[in-house]
Scaffold this active site. Structure first.
Site, mmCIF file in Angstrom:
data_model
loop_
_atom_site.group_PDB
_atom_site.id
_atom_site.type_symbol
_atom_site.label_atom_id
_atom_site.label_comp_id
_atom_site.label_asym_id
_atom_site.label_seq_id
_atom_site.Cartn_x
_atom_site.Cartn_y
_atom_site.Cartn_z
ATOM 1 N N CYS A 1 -5.364 -3.093 2.563
ATOM 2 C CA CYS A 1 -5.264 -3.004 3.945
ATOM 3 C C CYS A 1 -6.238 -2.938 5.064
ATOM 4 O O CYS A 1 -6.838 -4.138 5.270
ATOM 5 C CB CYS A 1 -4.368 -1.555 4.350
ATOM 6 S SG CYS A 1 -3.555 -1.706 6.005
ATOM 7 N N LYS B 1 -9.812 1.444 -2.599
ATOM 8 C CA LYS B 1 -9.868 1.034 -0.909
ATOM 9 C C LYS B 1 -11.364 1.336 -0.770
ATOM 10 O O LYS B 1 -11.845 2.453 -0.643
ATOM 11 C CB LYS B 1 -8.813 1.887 -0.163
ATOM 12 C CG LYS B 1 -8.686 1.228 1.462
ATOM 13 C CD LYS B 1 -7.706 1.872 2.031
ATOM 14 C CE LYS B 1 -7.331 1.565 3.275
ATOM 15 N NZ LYS B 1 -6.233 1.864 3.862
ATOM 16 N N GLU C 1 0.752 -1.148 -0.145
ATOM 17 C CA GLU C 1 0.040 -0.188 -0.014
ATOM 18 C C GLU C 1 0.954 1.185 0.179
ATOM 19 O O GLU C 1 1.935 1.231 0.906
ATOM 20 C CB GLU C 1 -0.845 0.005 1.262
ATOM 21 C CG GLU C 1 -1.835 1.176 1.322
ATOM 22 C CD GLU C 1 -2.959 1.154 2.470
ATOM 23 O OE1 GLU C 1 -2.307 0.640 3.630
ATOM 24 O OE2 GLU C 1 -3.867 1.903 2.549
#
Ligand SMILES: NC(=O)CCC(=O)C(=O)O
Length: 316
Positions: A184, A143, A69
């Protein structure tokens, strides 16, 4: 049903109704490379670093490479907008996009390109691009679950001050299997992984930058949980701890298999420390079949009982 989305992802329809049966890809045994990169303030340096690191992974036999990331930008609210690139307008004007595309075609590999700050229509996203061995973009994942945290006396961080959240799950067909993508904090949400499993994913790749505050307790736990719950491979890739910025990164990029030595479920088969490194490990998708044969969770699942979850959520 497969749909092409506006963000270019080949996304599998998001309904839970139809369960895709497991179908192993032609190449079901291969090496994956996880490039745990040290990220600096110098973007150009970060790009050179990524290119060299991908080469190291390829030299060790990796056919699928995952980056961290925010591999081209320090993981910090102060830098996301400054380092952001627009991948849609003019791809050649995006040095990070071009680097990943060229690396994929030059080495003939699949790249899950970590994440980069992306400008699109005046919005900023935390975005992962997936490239095929021809260098073409196969999918783009924004994300979905932004990382907002406020732990008194420890860490306060609010991605949502800067980023807009994506709202599409991303599963992409590649030569290296059907890959689900999360970034994440997305890993903390079992629903997303369950969706990918239901749609026939073989592996979920999560570029991530877990914090030092939560990493020790949760990073390994959630990776193994997603792998065990879904009887699937899970790969993660983080920046190294010495990356620039006040946000201290846990590191520990890893590969988790659904089964190990016949019985152990959700076993960590390769991992790193917090330093810059390249982890190369073997994936054998037959482990998915074996684990689903050993413990046929899908047949045992009681959707009739879980109905109440949906009903209770629907109430005001
Ligand atoms: N970059 C992130 O999404 C960090 C997530 C994290 O550390 C967590 O505990 O969740």
């Amino acid at each position: 049903m497969m749909m092409a989305t506006s963000s270019n992802s080949m996304v599998v329809n998001t309904s839970f109704d139809a369960l895709s049966p497991l179908k192993l890809p032609t190449i079901s045994k291969f090496k994956i490379g996880l490039c745990q990169l040290s990220v600096t303030l110098d973007k150009n340096q970060n790009l050179i670093h990524a290119r060299n690191s991908i080469k190291v992974a390829v030299e060790q036999g990796a056919k699928l490479v995952v980056l961290p990331e925010m591999w081209n930008c320090p993981y910090s609210i102060d830098y996301f907008a400054k380092y952001a690139e627009d991948f849609d307008d003019d791809k050649d004007a995006s040095p990070s996009f071009s680097l990943l595309s060229e690396a994929a075609s030059c080495h003939g590999i699949t790249i899950v390109g970590g994440s980069m700050p992306e400008w699109n229509d005046g919005q900023l996203y935390n975005t992962c691009c997936v490239f095929g061995p021809d260098g073409k973009l196969k999918a783009k994942h924004r994300k979905i679950h932004l990382f907002d945290t406020d732990i008194q006396g420890d860490i306060s961080f609010k991605e949502s001050d800067t980023f807009s959240a994506g709202d599409e799950p991303t599963i992409v067909e590649t030569e290296m299997g059907r890959i689900g993508v999360g970034i994440c904090h997305d890993i903390r949400f079992p629903e997303l992984a369950l969706l990918y499993r239901a749609k026939g994913a073989h592996i979920i790749c999560y570029p991530g930058a877990f914090s030092m505050s939560t990493g020790e307790l949760f990073w390994e736990l959630v990776q193994r949980a997603r792998a065990a719950d879904n009887q699937i491979f899970v790969a993660t890739c983080s920046p190294s701890r010495d990356s620039t910025g006040f946000y201290k990164i846990w590191g520990h990029s890893s590969l988790v298999a659904p089964v190990f030595e016949q019985v152990l479920s959700g076993e960590m088969i390769a991992t790193s420390g917090c330093e810059e490194t390249v982890v190369v490990a073997e994936i054998d998708y037959s482990a998915i079949e074996l684990q689903r044969h050993n413990i046929p969770l899908e047949r045992q699942r009681r959707r009739d009982v879980y109905e109440f979850i949906n009903k209770s959520e629907a109430e005001p």
